[in-house]
Scaffold this motif. Structure first.
Motif, PDB file in Angstrom:
ATOM      1  N   PRO A 109       0.823  -1.209   0.000  1.00 16.38           N
ATOM      2  CA  PRO A 109       0.000   0.000   0.000  1.00 16.38           C
ATOM      3  C   PRO A 109       0.861   1.264   0.000  1.00 16.38           C
ATOM      4  CG  PRO A 109      -0.784  -1.544   1.658  1.00 16.38           C
ATOM      5  CD  PRO A 109       0.517  -2.080   1.148  1.00 16.38           C
ATOM      6  N   GLY A 110       0.595   2.153  -0.930  1.00 13.29           N
ATOM      7  CA  GLY A 110       1.269   3.444  -0.956  1.00 13.29           C
ATOM      8  C   GLY A 110       2.667   3.452  -1.502  1.00 13.29           C
ATOM      9  N   MET A 111       3.217   2.293  -1.890  1.00 13.23           N
ATOM     10  CA  MET A 111       4.620   2.260  -2.285  1.00 13.23           C
ATOM     11  C   MET A 111       4.888   3.048  -3.562  1.00 13.23           C
ATOM     12  SD  MET A 111       6.824   1.041  -0.269  1.00 13.23           S
ATOM     13  CE  MET A 111       8.126   1.151  -1.479  1.00 13.23           C
ATOM     14  N   ALA A 112       4.005   2.941  -4.558  1.00 10.76           N
ATOM     15  CA  ALA A 112       4.235   3.662  -5.813  1.00 10.76           C
ATOM     16  C   ALA A 112       4.228   5.171  -5.573  1.00 10.76           C
ATOM     17  CB  ALA A 112       3.181   3.272  -6.843  1.00 10.76           C
ATOM     18  N   GLY A 113       3.256   5.634  -4.799  1.00 10.31           N
ATOM     19  CA  GLY A 113       3.190   7.065  -4.510  1.00 10.31           C
ATOM     20  C   GLY A 113       4.344   7.533  -3.652  1.00 10.31           C
ATOM     21  N   TYR A 114       4.758   6.695  -2.716  1.00  8.61           N
ATOM     22  CA  TYR A 114       5.893   7.020  -1.853  1.00  8.61           C
ATOM     23  C   TYR A 114       7.172   7.151  -2.679  1.00  8.61           C
ATOM     24  CZ  TYR A 114       9.567   6.275   1.674  1.00  8.61           C
ATOM     25  OH  TYR A 114      10.698   6.378   2.450  1.00  8.61           O
ATOM     26  N   SER A 115       7.420   6.209  -3.576  1.00  9.90           N
ATOM     27  CA  SER A 115       8.623   6.250  -4.421  1.00  9.90           C
ATOM     28  C   SER A 115       8.631   7.487  -5.302  1.00  9.90           C
ATOM     29  CB  SER A 115       8.711   4.984  -5.277  1.00  9.90           C
ATOM     30  OG  SER A 115       8.849   3.836  -4.463  1.00  9.90           O
ATOM     31  N   ALA A 116       7.470   7.817  -5.886  1.00 11.90           N
ATOM     32  CA  ALA A 116       7.391   9.011  -6.716  1.00 11.90           C
ATOM     33  C   ALA A 116       7.654  10.271  -5.894  1.00 11.90           C
ATOM     34  CB  ALA A 116       6.016   9.080  -7.385  1.00 11.90           C
ATOM     35  N   LEU A 117       7.146  10.292  -4.672  1.00 10.78           N
ATOM     36  CA  LEU A 117       7.344  11.446  -3.799  1.00 10.78           C
ATOM     37  C   LEU A 117       8.810  11.616  -3.423  1.00 10.78           C
ATOM     38  CD1 LEU A 117       6.378  13.745  -1.964  1.00 10.78           C
ATOM     39  CD2 LEU A 117       5.841  11.993  -0.229  1.00 10.78           C
ATOM     40  N   THR A 118       9.483  10.522  -3.074  1.00 13.11           N
ATOM     41  CA  THR A 118      10.896  10.645  -2.679  1.00 13.11           C
ATOM     42  C   THR A 118      11.759  11.071  -3.861  1.00 13.11           C
ATOM     43  OG1 THR A 118      11.271   8.262  -3.003  1.00 13.11           O
ATOM     44  CG2 THR A 118      10.653   8.992  -0.798  1.00 13.11           C
TER      45      THR A 118
END
Length: 463
Positions: free
Chosen positions: A119-128
């Motif tokens: 959950p949230g990994m794709a958005g987290y990676s894009a954010l970082t």
């Protein structure tokens, strides 16, 4: 140098440079001055050196680091200091799969920076990735000169996440990263300070990961070992149990009043955390910008627990001992902190930010139970019966007042950074990890800040 010598020998009435604070910043300043033939004296209020780094040997094999402990390959000043004084390091245990305990109780095993498809990994990676791009504009030598400072320092990380990240799970993951690195909550730091810190480390990954990054290696005798070695080398130039109460500019230099008497110095390096600096009276009063910077730089909220077992049993299950924990559980992050020879199994647990405030109000028994319950959830019933348990609640520390570092509140960089961050105040020079441009908030940054303050003094002496 023995503790008794450092405590009981009479203070000199005069020294060329007085260094206030015996953490890594103060020791680095004193070492650089001593190496260049400048007379100096370190004044440390507590009964030990190391500051926010504290190592304790519990038996013949187990060393526990209650404060800062890791070193990475780009932290060259700390590595050089360790090499100079023969302080050996060894790799952090990083073999096997990590655990991701989600707020709904789902537990995932993974390799790398997070569970693929979690959950949230794709958005987290894009954010970082976006954070790294934004951090490129930061001026590490003069942060207050960074383009766009007003906008970046006026917005909190929380409001930025709500404005730009639609995925709630990605925001949840990033919030834990903020808690783990800055020991505070996203609403309490600005976007600018986050970007400055990321740039200072050389990228977001450097702050978060193990191999090739900030958590790559540990010290065989604990991270306090280089500090102890420097203090031993300086000998009677380090005075313990010597709390500084007043720093006063006079016609003859700077008068320092301590708990063990007064002395006069030509110059002073103040190398204490901002919260501790507030306990010193300055005459004349500090400039408004410097005073406000100190007042508006609260320390982070973090506690560190070591849970000791007969063996590192999780390794046999193919686990690294590293875990990230979400939801209402007290623990945020777990690492394998076993000794190099694995003679004991040690899990180190961190409680951060808002979690710390609720957890610290519990009884001793309930605090311990809260930690153990999470370890059982992570690693099974074998975690239920440790042979030892220790905790260090850093906001309760009389000298540090928190950890790992101080975080300027939103707007502080904008309003007071240009003149208040580390600019010299008359004959007073400022050190401390918070004043470093590279590896700000880390031991390496503390060392570079002390070296910079020493350089300022040697330049002033030649003028």
């Amino acid at each position: 140098m023995t503790k008794s010598t450092a405590r009981t020998s009479a203070l000199p009435t005069r020294t060329e440079v007085a260094v206030v604070g015996g953490g890594y910043a103060g020791l680095a300043a004193a070492l650089a001055l001593h190496d260049n033939g400048v007379e100096c004296l370190v004044l440390e209020g507590s009964d030990r050196v190391g500051g926010r780094v504290r190592s304790e040997r519990c038996d013949d094999t187990v060393v526990l680091d209650h404060g800062g402990q890791w070193v990475g390959p780009t932290q060259k000043r700390l590595l050089a200091l360790a090499e100079r004084f023969g302080c050996a390091t060894f790799p952090t245990y990083n073999t096997g799969e990590h655990l991701d305990l989600w707020h709904d109780g789902t537990k995932r095993r993974y390799d790398g920076a997070g569970p693929d498809g979690g959950p949230g990994m794709a958005g987290y990676s894009a954010l970082t990735d976006r954070i790294d791009e934004m951090a490129h504009v930061i001026d590490l030598d003069d942060p207050a000169a960074t383009p766009g400072l007003a906008e970046l320092d006026s917005e909190t990380v929380e409001s930025y996440l709500l404005r730009t990240v639609d995925d709630e799970d990605a925001r949840r993951r990033f919030a834990l990263a903020v808690q783990g690195v800055w020991s505070t909550e996203p609403q309490r730091i600005s976007v600018f300070h986050l970007l400055f810190y990321v740039a200072s480390a050389g990228g977001f990954e450097q702050l978060m990961e193990t191999e090739g990054c900030a958590q790559e290696r540990r010290f065989l005798d604990g991270a306090q070992a280089p500090a102890r070695a420097v203090a031993a080398y300086l000998g009677e130039r380090v005075a313990l149990d010597t709390a500084v109460r007043t720093i006063e500019h006079t016609a003859d230099g700077v008068r320092i009043e301590t708990s063990r008497g007064a002395l006069l110095a030509d110059r002073v390096v103040v190398a204490t955390p901002p919260a501790a600096t507030l306990g010193v009276r300055f005459a004349p009063a500090l400039p408004v910008a410097r005073n406000r910077w100190i007042e508006r730089s609260p320390m982070g909220d973090v506690a560190k627990m070591h849970v000791v077992f007969e063996t590192p049993f999780w390794r046999a299950d193919g686990l690294s001992g590293q875990a990230t924990v979400f939801g209402d559980r007290h623990v945020g992050v777990v690492f394998d902190n076993s000794p190099r020879d694995a003679d004991r199994g040690i899990l180190v647990c961190f409680v951060y930010g808002d979690r710390l405030r609720s957890w610290s109000e519990l009884s001793d028994e309930d605090r311990r139970a809260g930690i153990i319950d999470t370890l059982i959830e992570l690693f099974g019933e074998r975690a239920a019966n440790p042979i030892d348990y220790t905790e260090k609640i850093w906001p309760q520390d009389a000298w540090a007042h928190g950890g790992y570092a101080a975080n300027p509140t939103p707007g502080t960089w904008l309003e007071h950074g240009a003149a208040g961050w580390r600019s010299r105040t008359g004959r007073i020079h400022w050190a401390g990890s918070e004043t470093a441009g590279v590896w700000n908030g880390y031991i390496d940054g503390a060392i570079s800040s002390g070296a910079r303050a020493a350089d300022e003094i040697m330049l002033a002496r030649r003028a």
